[in-house]
Design a protein around this motif. Structure first.
Motif, PDB file in Angstrom:
ATOM      1  N   LEU A 127       0.639  -1.348  -0.049  1.00 52.37           N
ATOM      2  CA  LEU A 127       0.024  -0.166  -0.114  1.00 52.37           C
ATOM      3  C   LEU A 127       0.873   1.285  -0.120  1.00 52.37           C
ATOM      4  N   ASP A 128       2.183   1.220   0.505  1.00 56.08           N
ATOM      5  CA  ASP A 128       3.069   2.303   0.766  1.00 56.08           C
ATOM      6  C   ASP A 128       3.338   2.786  -0.883  1.00 56.08           C
ATOM      7  N   GLY A 129       3.453   2.004  -1.968  1.00 56.88           N
ATOM      8  CA  GLY A 129       3.803   2.402  -3.004  1.00 56.88           C
ATOM      9  C   GLY A 129       2.595   3.206  -3.801  1.00 56.88           C
ATOM     10  N   LEU A 130       1.412   2.640  -3.501  1.00 59.67           N
ATOM     11  CA  LEU A 130       0.155   3.343  -4.066  1.00 59.67           C
ATOM     12  C   LEU A 130      -0.060   4.624  -3.362  1.00 59.67           C
ATOM     13  N   ARG A 131       0.385   4.700  -1.988  1.00 59.66           N
ATOM     14  CA  ARG A 131       0.175   6.179  -1.501  1.00 59.66           C
ATOM     15  C   ARG A 131       1.068   6.834  -2.080  1.00 59.66           C
ATOM     16  N   LYS A 132       2.192   6.643  -2.442  1.00 58.38           N
ATOM     17  CA  LYS A 132       3.152   7.304  -2.872  1.00 58.38           C
ATOM     18  C   LYS A 132       2.958   7.983  -4.448  1.00 58.38           C
ATOM     19  N   ILE A 133       2.203   6.954  -5.049  1.00 51.07           N
ATOM     20  CA  ILE A 133       1.659   7.492  -6.437  1.00 51.07           C
ATOM     21  C   ILE A 133       0.631   8.491  -6.327  1.00 51.07           C
ATOM     22  N   ARG A 134      -0.346   8.342  -5.326  1.00 51.15           N
ATOM     23  CA  ARG A 134      -1.159   9.205  -4.875  1.00 51.15           C
ATOM     24  C   ARG A 134      -0.952  10.693  -4.628  1.00 51.15           C
ATOM     25  N   GLU A 135       0.137  10.646  -3.824  1.00 51.71           N
ATOM     26  CA  GLU A 135       0.880  11.804  -3.394  1.00 51.71           C
ATOM     27  C   GLU A 135       1.719  12.412  -4.582  1.00 51.71           C
ATOM     28  N   GLY A 136       1.999  11.785  -5.747  1.00 51.37           N
ATOM     29  CA  GLY A 136       2.802  12.282  -6.632  1.00 51.37           C
ATOM     30  C   GLY A 136       4.332  12.018  -6.499  1.00 51.37           C
ATOM     31  N   ASP A 137       4.560  11.138  -5.750  1.00 44.94           N
ATOM     32  CA  ASP A 137       6.082  10.679  -5.377  1.00 44.94           C
ATOM     33  C   ASP A 137       6.472   9.450  -6.307  1.00 44.94           C
ATOM     34  N   TYR A 138       6.595   9.806  -7.603  1.00 42.68           N
ATOM     35  CA  TYR A 138       6.565   8.577  -8.671  1.00 42.68           C
ATOM     36  C   TYR A 138       7.957   7.640  -8.504  1.00 42.68           C
ATOM     37  N   GLU A 139       8.993   8.412  -8.072  1.00 42.62           N
ATOM     38  CA  GLU A 139      10.308   7.901  -7.977  1.00 42.62           C
ATOM     39  C   GLU A 139      10.203   7.003  -6.694  1.00 42.62           C
ATOM     40  N   ILE A 176       4.572  -5.212 -10.971  1.00 44.62           N
ATOM     41  CA  ILE A 176       5.208  -4.830 -12.030  1.00 44.62           C
ATOM     42  C   ILE A 176       4.376  -3.772 -13.071  1.00 44.62           C
ATOM     43  N   ASN A 177       3.240  -3.997 -13.231  1.00 45.59           N
ATOM     44  CA  ASN A 177       2.363  -2.928 -13.624  1.00 45.59           C
ATOM     45  C   ASN A 177       2.515  -1.509 -12.908  1.00 45.59           C
ATOM     46  N   ASN A 178       2.537  -1.686 -11.764  1.00 45.82           N
ATOM     47  CA  ASN A 178       2.572  -0.212 -11.049  1.00 45.82           C
ATOM     48  C   ASN A 178       3.908   0.443 -11.212  1.00 45.82           C
ATOM     49  N   ILE A 179       5.005  -0.431 -11.362  1.00 44.49           N
ATOM     50  CA  ILE A 179       6.256   0.194 -11.830  1.00 44.49           C
ATOM     51  C   ILE A 179       6.049   1.092 -13.138  1.00 44.49           C
ATOM     52  N   VAL A 180       5.457   0.209 -13.978  1.00 39.28           N
ATOM     53  CA  VAL A 180       5.186   0.738 -15.574  1.00 39.28           C
ATOM     54  C   VAL A 180       4.266   1.912 -15.357  1.00 39.28           C
ATOM     55  N   ILE A 181       3.516   2.073 -14.667  1.00 41.38           N
ATOM     56  CA  ILE A 181       2.462   2.872 -14.689  1.00 41.38           C
ATOM     57  C   ILE A 181       3.178   4.333 -13.951  1.00 41.38           C
ATOM     58  N   ALA A 182       3.909   4.130 -12.781  1.00 41.84           N
ATOM     59  CA  ALA A 182       4.673   4.978 -12.007  1.00 41.84           C
ATOM     60  C   ALA A 182       5.549   6.049 -13.332  1.00 41.84           C
ATOM     61  N   ASN A 183       6.338   5.177 -13.822  1.00 45.76           N
ATOM     62  CA  ASN A 183       7.169   5.518 -15.140  1.00 45.76           C
ATOM     63  C   ASN A 183       6.522   6.288 -16.056  1.00 45.76           C
ATOM     64  N   VAL A 184       5.094   6.059 -16.531  1.00 47.11           N
ATOM     65  CA  VAL A 184       4.640   6.711 -17.274  1.00 47.11           C
ATOM     66  C   VAL A 184       4.279   8.172 -16.843  1.00 47.11           C
ATOM     67  N   TYR A 185       3.782   8.195 -15.402  1.00 44.21           N
ATOM     68  CA  TYR A 185       3.670   9.521 -14.868  1.00 44.21           C
ATOM     69  C   TYR A 185       4.956  10.267 -15.058  1.00 44.21           C
ATOM     70  N   LEU A 186       6.160   9.837 -15.098  1.00 41.19           N
ATOM     71  CA  LEU A 186       7.466  10.658 -15.027  1.00 41.19           C
ATOM     72  C   LEU A 186       7.823  10.655 -16.499  1.00 41.19           C
ATOM     73  N   GLY A 187       6.975  10.387 -17.538  1.00 41.01           N
ATOM     74  CA  GLY A 187       7.115  10.515 -18.825  1.00 41.01           C
ATOM     75  C   GLY A 187       8.112   9.502 -19.674  1.00 41.01           C
TER      76      GLY A 187
END
Length: 113
Positions: A1-13, A51-62
């Protein structure tokens, strides 16, 4: 859940770091109501989501991570060729190949996400 929270907060890295360092075995209890088949299915499901979440976070980073998705699908197509992974891979192909329309598609993707 920590990774999803970071995505929600905009902390993609930060989210990428959490997902890359996630130990799937620790996420699924060895004891309790899980029989062996359920435990294996749960681990596979969590690995696909990770793996899907890693890819999605990378998409947010362009970053378009086509190779990452192709790699896991080639590694084990039965486990990783899920509807979500294939959808994300197709979307990334579209974004990469259609330079003329990619700005429009990225705008739609941003509104959806």
């Amino acid at each position: 859940l920590d990774g999803l929270r970071k995505i929600r907060e905009g902390d993609y890295e930060g989210a990428i770091s959490v997902f890359e360092n996630m130990n799937i075995s620790e996420e699924v209890p060895e004891e309790g109501f899980w029989d062996e088949v359920e435990r294996i299915k749960r681990k596979e499901s969590l690995e696909v989501a990770r793996i899907n979440n890693i890819v999605i976070a990378n998409v947010y980073l362009g970053r378009v991570c086509i190779e990452k998705l192709e790699e896991v699908i080639c590694k084990d197509p039965i486990k990783f060729m899920t509807e979500e992974v294939v959808f994300n891979l197709c979307t990334m192909y579209d974004l990469r190949e259609d330079a003329g329309g990619s700005a429009r598609k990225k705008g739609v993707l941003e509104r959806v996400m």
